[in-house]
Design an enzyme around this catalytic site. Structure first.
Site, mmCIF file in Angstrom:
data_model
loop_
_atom_site.group_PDB
_atom_site.id
_atom_site.type_symbol
_atom_site.label_atom_id
_atom_site.label_comp_id
_atom_site.label_asym_id
_atom_site.label_seq_id
_atom_site.Cartn_x
_atom_site.Cartn_y
_atom_site.Cartn_z
ATOM 1 N N ILE A 148 0.854 -1.197 0.000
ATOM 2 C CA ILE A 148 0.000 0.000 0.000
ATOM 3 C C ILE A 148 0.885 1.241 0.000
ATOM 4 O O ILE A 148 1.766 1.373 0.842
ATOM 5 C CB ILE A 148 -0.920 0.015 1.250
ATOM 6 C CG1 ILE A 148 -1.828 -1.226 1.226
ATOM 7 C CG2 ILE A 148 -1.758 1.300 1.330
ATOM 8 C CD1 ILE A 148 -2.857 -1.245 0.106
ATOM 9 N N LEU A 149 0.649 2.132 -0.973
ATOM 10 C CA LEU A 149 1.390 3.399 -1.011
ATOM 11 C C LEU A 149 0.790 4.333 0.031
ATOM 12 O O LEU A 149 -0.453 4.477 0.091
ATOM 13 C CB LEU A 149 1.251 4.044 -2.385
ATOM 14 C CG LEU A 149 2.288 3.734 -3.466
ATOM 15 C CD1 LEU A 149 2.146 4.772 -4.570
ATOM 16 C CD2 LEU A 149 3.712 3.750 -2.941
ATOM 17 N N HIS A 158 -7.430 -2.390 -11.000
ATOM 18 C CA HIS A 158 -7.990 -3.412 -10.109
ATOM 19 C C HIS A 158 -8.879 -4.338 -10.941
ATOM 20 O O HIS A 158 -9.652 -3.858 -11.790
ATOM 21 C CB HIS A 158 -8.790 -2.750 -8.982
ATOM 22 C CG HIS A 158 -9.345 -3.742 -8.003
ATOM 23 N ND1 HIS A 158 -8.557 -4.375 -7.056
ATOM 24 C CD2 HIS A 158 -10.587 -4.256 -7.880
ATOM 25 C CE1 HIS A 158 -9.328 -5.228 -6.380
ATOM 26 N NE2 HIS A 158 -10.551 -5.179 -6.857
HETATM 27 C C1 GRF Z 1 -3.781 -7.955 -12.149
HETATM 28 O O1 GRF Z 1 -4.892 -8.791 -12.006
HETATM 29 C C2 GRF Z 1 -4.102 -6.602 -11.595
HETATM 30 O O2 GRF Z 1 -5.437 -6.227 -11.786
HETATM 31 C C3 GRF Z 1 -3.864 -6.795 -10.148
HETATM 32 O O3 GRF Z 1 -2.737 -7.645 -10.062
HETATM 33 C C4 GRF Z 1 -2.626 -8.387 -11.263
HETATM 34 C C5 GRF Z 1 -1.299 -8.026 -11.875
HETATM 35 O O4 GRF Z 1 -1.082 -8.735 -12.978
HETATM 36 N N1 GRF Z 1 -3.650 -5.541 -9.492
HETATM 37 P P1 GRF Z 1 0.301 -8.503 -13.762
HETATM 38 O O5 GRF Z 1 1.423 -8.606 -12.736
HETATM 39 O O6 GRF Z 1 0.247 -7.148 -14.376
HETATM 40 O O7 GRF Z 1 0.296 -9.614 -14.768
#
Ligand code: GRF
Length: 205
Positions: free
Chosen positions: A88-89, A105
Site C-alpha cells: 500500500i502506497l 484493479h
Molecule cells: C492484475 O490482475 C491486476 O489487476 C492486479 O494484479 C494483477 C497483476 O497482474 N492488481 P500482472 O502482474 O500485471 O500480470
C-alpha cells in the site's frame, strides 16, 4: 516528454502491455520500474525492454517503502502506475503525486475490492457470489485501498461454469486495454478530476 514510472510485484503482464503501448506513443516514456518483490517476473520483462529497475524489497524497507519510492520518483515523472503492485502506497508520496498515481484493479469497484481482494481472490469471490458481470477498474490512488476516483471501467460477462483462472485471463485482457488507454489520456492531458468525478475531455459533448 510525458514520463511514467510503473510499480510491480508480480508477473508484469500489465507492465508488458504498457511497454508495448508506449512504443507507439512518441510523447511518452517509462522512466523506471520499481518493485517490492525481488522475485517478480516483471523484472525480467523490464530488463528485456531495457527499462531502469529498482528493487526495494518490502521485507527490508517495510514502513519506509513509500518514502523510498518518493525519493526515486520526486520531480522525475508525471504519472505513477501501480500495475499489480501489492504494497500500500502511503504518506507523503500521496500528497506529492496527488491525482497522479493510478491503479488497475480486476473488478468493477466498489464491488470485490479492498483488503485481501487481489489477484485470483477477486475472481473466486466474483464466481462465488454469482454475479453475471464483472470487469476491471482504473482509478486514482488516494492512500486508501481501491478507494480513489474511477477513471475507466470495462465489463466482462461471467459465463456459466467459468473457472476463476479463466475469468482472470479474460479480465486481464481488458485490464491491459484500460490501463494503456488511461495512460494515453493522461499523457494527452485529457483528464480532469473534480472531487470524486473524473471528466475525460475528449468525450465532453
Ligand atoms: C492484475 O490482475 C491486476 O489487476 C492486479 O494484479 C494483477 C497483476 O497482474 N492488481 P500482472 O502482474 O500485471 O500480470
Amino acid at each position: 516528454m510525458f514520463r511514467i514510472a510503473v510499480l510491480v510485484s508480480g508477473n508484469g503482464t500489465n507492465l508488458q502491455a504498457i511497454a508495448d503501448a508506449v512504443k507507439t506513443q512518441e510523447n511518452c516514456e517509462i522512466y523506471a520500474v520499481i518493485t517490492d518483490n525481488p522475485q517478480a517476473y516483471a523484472l525480467k520483462r523490464a530488463e528485456k525492454e531495457k527499462i531502469k529497475t529498482y528493487i526495494l524489497d518490502k521485507k527490508i524497507y517495510r514502513g519506509q517503502l513509500s518514502d523510498e519510492i518518493l525519493k526515486i520518483l520526486k520531480n522525475k515523472v508525471d504519472l505513477i502506475i501501480l500495475a499489480g503492485y501489492l504494497s500500500i502506497l502511503k504518506g507523503q508520496i500521496i500528497d506529492e503525486f496527488k491525482n497522479r498515481i493510478i491503479n488497475i484493479h480486476p473488478s468493477l469497484i466498489p464491488s470485490f475490492c479492498g483488503k485481501g481482494m487481489y489477484g485470483l481472490n477477486v475472481h473466486k469471490a466474483v464466481i462465488e457470489y454469482g454475479v453475471k458481470v464483472t470487469g476491471c477498474t482504473v482509478h486514482i490512488v488516494d492512500g486508501g485501498t481501491d478507494t480513489g476516483p474511477v477513471i475507466i471501467q470495462k465489463t466482462v460477462n461471467v459465463e456459466q461454469n467459468m473457472t476463476p483462472e479463466k475469468l482472470q485471463e479474460k479480465v486481464l485482457e481488458f485490464e491491459h486495454q484500460s490501463l494503456t488507454e488511461a495512460i494515453k489520456l493522461f499523457a494527452e492531458n485529457k483528464i480532469e478530476i473534480f472531487g470524486r468525478k473524473v471528466i475525460i475531455k475528449e468525450k465532453e459533448q
